[in-house]
Design a protein around this motif. Structure first.
Motif, PDB file in Angstrom:
ATOM      1  N   SER A  51     -22.925  22.329  20.512  1.00  0.00           N
ATOM      2  CA  SER A  51     -22.584  22.767  19.167  1.00  0.00           C
ATOM      3  C   SER A  51     -23.782  22.579  18.254  1.00  0.00           C
ATOM      4  CB  SER A  51     -21.399  21.952  18.645  1.00  0.00           C
ATOM      5  OG  SER A  51     -21.777  20.586  18.502  1.00  0.00           O
ATOM      6  N   PRO A  52     -23.746  23.144  17.048  1.00  0.00           N
ATOM      7  CA  PRO A  52     -24.864  22.947  16.114  1.00  0.00           C
ATOM      8  C   PRO A  52     -25.107  21.493  15.749  1.00  0.00           C
ATOM      9  CG  PRO A  52     -23.534  24.817  15.438  1.00  0.00           C
ATOM     10  CD  PRO A  52     -22.791  24.150  16.559  1.00  0.00           C
ATOM     11  N   ASP A  53     -24.083  20.619  15.881  1.00  0.00           N
ATOM     12  CA  ASP A  53     -24.303  19.198  15.578  1.00  0.00           C
ATOM     13  C   ASP A  53     -24.717  18.402  16.816  1.00  0.00           C
ATOM     14  OD1 ASP A  53     -21.977  18.914  17.037  1.00  0.00           O
ATOM     15  OD2 ASP A  53     -20.886  17.795  15.500  1.00  0.00           O
ATOM     16  N   SER A  54     -25.197  19.122  17.853  1.00  0.00           N
ATOM     17  CA  SER A  54     -25.775  18.515  19.062  1.00  0.00           C
ATOM     18  C   SER A  54     -24.746  17.809  19.937  1.00  0.00           C
ATOM     19  CB  SER A  54     -26.909  17.528  18.696  1.00  0.00           C
ATOM     20  OG  SER A  54     -27.917  18.181  17.969  1.00  0.00           O
ATOM     21  N   THR A  55     -23.499  18.253  19.898  1.00  0.00           N
ATOM     22  CA  THR A  55     -22.447  17.693  20.737  1.00  0.00           C
ATOM     23  C   THR A  55     -22.160  18.637  21.893  1.00  0.00           C
ATOM     24  OG1 THR A  55     -21.455  16.585  18.831  1.00  0.00           O
ATOM     25  CG2 THR A  55     -20.069  16.860  20.769  1.00  0.00           C
ATOM     26  N   LEU A  56     -22.010  18.069  23.084  1.00  0.00           N
ATOM     27  CA  LEU A  56     -21.749  18.876  24.272  1.00  0.00           C
ATOM     28  C   LEU A  56     -20.258  19.157  24.407  1.00  0.00           C
ATOM     29  CD1 LEU A  56     -23.044  20.184  26.805  1.00  0.00           C
ATOM     30  CD2 LEU A  56     -22.442  18.090  28.042  1.00  0.00           C
ATOM     31  N   TYR A  57     -19.929  20.429  24.627  1.00  0.00           N
ATOM     32  CA  TYR A  57     -18.555  20.866  24.875  1.00  0.00           C
ATOM     33  C   TYR A  57     -18.443  21.328  26.321  1.00  0.00           C
ATOM     34  CZ  TYR A  57     -17.324  20.652  19.924  1.00  0.00           C
ATOM     35  OH  TYR A  57     -17.043  20.219  18.659  1.00  0.00           O
ATOM     36  N   ALA A  94     -19.181  29.572  24.186  1.00  0.00           N
ATOM     37  CA  ALA A  94     -20.454  29.720  23.477  1.00  0.00           C
ATOM     38  C   ALA A  94     -20.197  29.565  21.983  1.00  0.00           C
ATOM     39  CB  ALA A  94     -21.082  31.081  23.765  1.00  0.00           C
ATOM     40  N   PHE A  95     -21.192  29.044  21.274  1.00  0.00           N
ATOM     41  CA  PHE A  95     -21.093  28.876  19.827  1.00  0.00           C
ATOM     42  C   PHE A  95     -21.795  30.024  19.111  1.00  0.00           C
ATOM     43  CE2 PHE A  95     -19.965  24.518  20.809  1.00  0.00           C
ATOM     44  CZ  PHE A  95     -19.123  24.174  19.762  1.00  0.00           C
ATOM     45  N   TRP A  96     -21.144  30.475  18.023  1.00  0.00           N
ATOM     46  CA  TRP A  96     -21.835  31.285  17.032  1.00  0.00           C
ATOM     47  C   TRP A  96     -21.603  30.596  15.701  1.00  0.00           C
ATOM     48  CZ3 TRP A  96     -25.716  34.222  16.451  1.00  0.00           C
ATOM     49  CH2 TRP A  96     -25.912  34.923  15.266  1.00  0.00           C
ATOM     50  N   LEU A 100     -16.545  27.940  17.974  1.00  0.00           N
ATOM     51  CA  LEU A 100     -16.599  28.028  19.428  1.00  0.00           C
ATOM     52  C   LEU A 100     -15.796  29.231  19.903  1.00  0.00           C
ATOM     53  CD1 LEU A 100     -17.517  26.646  22.095  1.00  0.00           C
ATOM     54  CD2 LEU A 100     -15.258  25.556  22.139  1.00  0.00           C
ATOM     55  N   TYR A 101     -16.426  30.061  20.724  1.00  0.00           N
ATOM     56  CA  TYR A 101     -15.766  31.215  21.338  1.00  0.00           C
ATOM     57  C   TYR A 101     -15.455  30.880  22.795  1.00  0.00           C
ATOM     58  CZ  TYR A 101     -16.990  34.124  17.293  1.00  0.00           C
ATOM     59  OH  TYR A 101     -17.085  34.669  16.035  1.00  0.00           O
TER      60      TYR A 101
END
Length: 475
Positions: A51-57, A94-96, A100-101
């Motif tokens: 994610s934009p805050d550097s967290t892994l999903y 994937a993030f935009w 999260l999509y």
């Protein structure tokens, strides 16, 4: 954690079943890199993204999407948060922006949904369905990605093994990020699992070859990495590779197929050939660029090879189960010798990978439930020509609150000992003459400051050998 087999899903040549989780072998990388376990006990991960805050999903086979934050920056996930759940087989995330999509399924069709976390607690507050009606047959909608303008691309596998495919099957599709259909980017794919854009705007997609499709015995066609061009056909269902089986002389008592046997009805004529060929049944799945990964860069692609899961009569092959890389030119095109080249082995079934904001490569292993983090430990490839022997170096006690005694076998000539933290930073470096075979470390770095608790890597090397060992420092 073990999950017993309930039913089997075949995704191309990739069996995404619910078999018991595999035990983890040691991960071996090319010299200069090292693999840690960032997180464990993920129930059959299928896709990962930061994610934009550097967290892994992490999306998983059972329909949960987990969030794995590393709040203290020690290189390991601190906790596991359920971001959202209830997806039948999510195969791409994937993030935009901050949203999260997810590419997943309903009972009778594939869907793409958008998820919004309104309060920043790493849990979805809003779920919007943007795309519906994607066909589910032999294969389905898989990975997703975005271009620089924010348009969404989804890889959709074939509906059947033969014949004309439904309008949205066997294709790479382009939508706006609000779900409006834009165009078909390419067709003629069997089971493209993932997509990635290079920094130069080139779009690549791996595609899985056949496992012996109905009435078409082409058991040893190569897996493919395809460079996407608009309105091109990539061969499926009448052409694999360039129409020939891979020559496996020495691996098969009787070759299962030969020249021209991976083409029917002149199916290769007028099609776009693969950019790079992979081993048959390698199970090419996740793909990412080397952008930000220390020691590589934007002119490399990394590919997860899930691994051979089907038995081919009279053949002793077990391809895949590794991470490989492909070399590109500065324009993002395959180089004159693109590979693939082996980067890391020892995985169960690596399925997806991405480069993190910490310049490490993260790998999701479907077979073991482990998320690996691979760091660079030897800038410049020091030790490329040395024999690796983990048994030479013995740190203890392990774990320790200090000091740490490191012992090694006597050597001819000088020996060198380097200590790295989990981020790959050099903490301490010492050299020893041949009379020495031990050193006691006071747990202080080069500035004299006591290091923090966490996992560390010691690397010992002589003129002929290299040895690496992990150890844990406690508070």
């Amino acid at each position: 954690m073990k999950h017993l087999a309930l039913r089997l899903l075949i995704c191309g040549g990739i069996f995404l079943g619910l078999a018991p989780m595999q035990s983890q072998a040691a991960i071996e990388t090319i010299p200069g890199y090292y693999a840690f376990e960032y997180a464990t006990d993920m129930p059959f991960p299928t896709s990962i993204a930061f994610s934009p805050d550097s967290t892994l999903y992490v999306a998983t086979r059972f329909g949960e999407i987990y969030c794995l934050p590393d709040t203290n920056g020690d290189g390991f996930a601190d906790t596991t948060i359920v971001f959202d759940s209830g997806y039948p087989l999510p195969l791409g995330i994937a993030f935009w922006g901050n949203d999260l999509y997810v590419s997943s399924s309903e009972p009778d069709s594939g869907i793409i949904t958008k998820h919004v976390d309104l309060d920043g607690d790493h849990q979805a507050d809003v779920r919007d369905t943007l795309v519906t009606g994607l066909p589910i047959g032999d294969h389905r909608n898989n990975g997703i990605t975005f271009d620089a303008a924010g348009d969404l691309y989804v890889a959709v596998g074939s509906f059947t093994s033969e014949g004309v495919q439904p309008p949205l099957s066997s294709r790479i599709l382009r939508y706006t990020n609000t779900g409006t259909f834009v165009e078909v980017m390419g067709e003629g794919f069997r089971n493209p699992y993932d997509l990635v854009f290079t920094s130069t705007g080139r779009l690549y997609a791996p595609d899985n070859g056949p496992t012996g499709d109905a009435n078409f015995t082409c058991y040893e066609a190569p897996d493919e990495l395809n460079l996407l061009f608009s309105f091109r056909n990539y061969g499926y269902p009448d052409c694999f590779g360039v129409g020939d089986c891979v020559d496996l002389t020495g691996m098969c008592a009787q070759p299962p197929c030969g020249v021209g046997e991976c083409e029917r009805n002149n199916g290769c004529e007028g099609t776009q050939p693969p950019a790079v060929f992979f081993d048959p049944h390698a199970g090419v799945t996740g793909i990412t660029t080397g952008d930000g990964f220390r020691g590589f860069g934007s002119d490399y692609l990394f590919v997860a090879e899930f691994g051979q899961t089907v038995f081919v009569p009279n053949c002793l092959t077990s391809f895949g189960h590794r991470i490989s890389f492909v070399a590109l030119t500065f324009l993002g095109l395959p180089s004159a010798n693109p590979g693939p080249f082996e980067f890391a082995t020892g995985f169960g079934n690596p399925i997806d990978l991405t480069v993190g904001p910490d310049s490490s490569l993260y790998v999701a292993d479907y077979g073991t439930g482990i998320i690996h983090r691979i760091i660079q430990t030897q800038p410049g490839g020091v030790g490329d020509d040395l024999a690796n022997d983990p048994g030479i170096l013995k740190p203890g006690p392990n774990p320790t609150r200090g000091p740490l005694k490191l012992q090694w076998e006597p050597t001819q000539g000088e020996a060198y000992l380097d200590i790295f933290d989990v981020a790959g930073r050099l903490i301490r470096s010492e050299s020893f003459d041949q009379s020495m075979s031990r050193w006691v470390w006071d747990l202080r770095d080069r500035s004299g400051k006591r290091v923090t608790s966490g996992l560390y890597l010691a690397r010992w090397r002589s003129s002929t050998h290299i040895s690496r060992q992990k150890f844990l420092i406690l508070d």
